[in-house]
Design a protein around this motif. Structure first.
Motif, short mmCIF file in Angstrom:
data_model
loop_
_atom_site.label_atom_id
_atom_site.label_comp_id
_atom_site.label_asym_id
_atom_site.label_seq_id
_atom_site.Cartn_x
_atom_site.Cartn_y
_atom_site.Cartn_z
N SER A 192 54.02 -36.56 -3.43
CA SER A 192 55.43 -36.52 -3.07
C SER A 192 55.55 -36.13 -1.62
CB SER A 192 56.19 -35.54 -3.95
OG SER A 192 55.75 -34.23 -3.72
N GLU A 248 50.62 -38.85 -7.94
CA GLU A 248 51.84 -38.07 -8.01
C GLU A 248 52.14 -37.43 -6.66
OE1 GLU A 248 52.05 -35.38 -11.34
OE2 GLU A 248 50.75 -36.67 -12.50
N SER A 291 53.40 -25.36 -2.60
CA SER A 291 54.64 -26.12 -2.55
C SER A 291 55.04 -26.43 -3.99
CB SER A 291 54.43 -27.42 -1.76
OG SER A 291 55.61 -28.15 -1.71
N LYS A 306 51.55 -30.39 -13.90
CA LYS A 306 51.61 -30.25 -12.45
C LYS A 306 53.05 -30.00 -12.01
CE LYS A 306 50.60 -32.56 -8.12
NZ LYS A 306 50.03 -33.71 -7.44
N VAL A 307 53.24 -28.87 -11.27
CA VAL A 307 54.57 -28.52 -10.77
C VAL A 307 54.57 -28.38 -9.25
CG1 VAL A 307 55.32 -27.41 -12.91
CG2 VAL A 307 54.20 -26.04 -11.12
N GLY A 308 53.44 -28.66 -8.62
CA GLY A 308 53.36 -28.56 -7.18
C GLY A 308 51.96 -28.79 -6.67
N GLY A 343 60.60 -32.23 -0.62
CA GLY A 343 61.26 -31.64 -1.77
C GLY A 343 60.51 -30.40 -2.17
N GLY A 344 61.16 -29.54 -2.85
CA GLY A 344 60.51 -28.33 -3.30
C GLY A 344 60.61 -27.21 -2.29
N ASP A 369 57.82 -27.67 -6.98
CA ASP A 369 58.94 -28.57 -7.24
C ASP A 369 60.23 -27.77 -7.30
OD1 ASP A 369 60.92 -30.11 -8.78
OD2 ASP A 369 59.29 -31.53 -9.08
N GLU A 370 61.27 -28.26 -6.65
CA GLU A 370 62.54 -27.52 -6.57
C GLU A 370 63.20 -27.32 -7.93
OE1 GLU A 370 65.18 -31.36 -5.15
OE2 GLU A 370 64.43 -29.93 -3.70
N SER A 371 62.85 -28.10 -8.93
CA SER A 371 63.45 -27.93 -10.25
C SER A 371 62.83 -26.76 -11.02
CB SER A 371 63.31 -29.22 -11.07
OG SER A 371 61.95 -29.47 -11.36
#
Length: 160
Positions: free
Chosen positions: A23, A21, A73, A52-54, A26-27, A75-77
């Motif tokens: 990335s 995952e 870091s 997991k969100v970051g 972003g975020g 996630d921007e959402s």
């Protein structure tokens, strides 16, 4: 035979990259300060409700406070309320550490670059186990240590 080995190695690398995952951007980043982070390291997961969100992007020691400043870091959402908390949690006795986020209830959200103020440090299971073993060994049920006191460790005799 060599081509087969290279093909299998390539498939393994592709699978590892796809399942991690990973990335590339972003975020947004926020920081949190901890007294101890255990085995947390850059690349460790940041999770909320087990998802997991970051990732942990950086760790530095603050030379003024001697606290570990961890950059997360996110996630921007995912928008974090300003009263959210962060805890360094463990995946088990032998597992690695990750940052567990618990969202707050405030209407105001954390902006990029702000700090999560409510934190909980990592629990060192090895140190906790050694303290337990030391205390159990020093209680000495009938070992003839000569103290004759049943006071807890660190307490003066007669202060139970």
């Amino acid at each position: 035979m060599g081509a087969l080995v290279l093909a299998v190695a390539g498939l393994f690398l592709f699978y590892a990259y796809a399942s991690s995952e990973f990335s590339t951007g972003g975020g947004y980043e926020v920081t949190a300060r901890f007294t101890t982070v255990g085995s947390l390291k850059p690349g460790s997961d940041v999770r909320m409700s087990g998802i997991k969100v970051g990732t942990v992007s950086k760790q530095v020691l603050d030379p003024q406070t001697y606290l570990a400043e961890v950059t997360l870091s996110i996630d921007e959402s995912i928008q974090l309320p300003i009263d959210s908390s962060a805890a360094v949690s463990s995946e088990g006795l032998l597992g690695g550490n990750f940052v567990d986020l618990v969202p707050g209830a405030d209407e105001k959200m954390l902006a990029p670059g702000e700090r999560i103020e409510l934190t909980q440090d990592a629990v060192d299971f090895i140190q906790m186990l050694s303290r337990f073993m030391f205390q159990a060994g020093s209680s000495g049920s009938g070992s003839g240590s000569g103290s004759g006191s049943s006071a807890p460790m660190g307490a003066a005799p007669g202060t139970n």
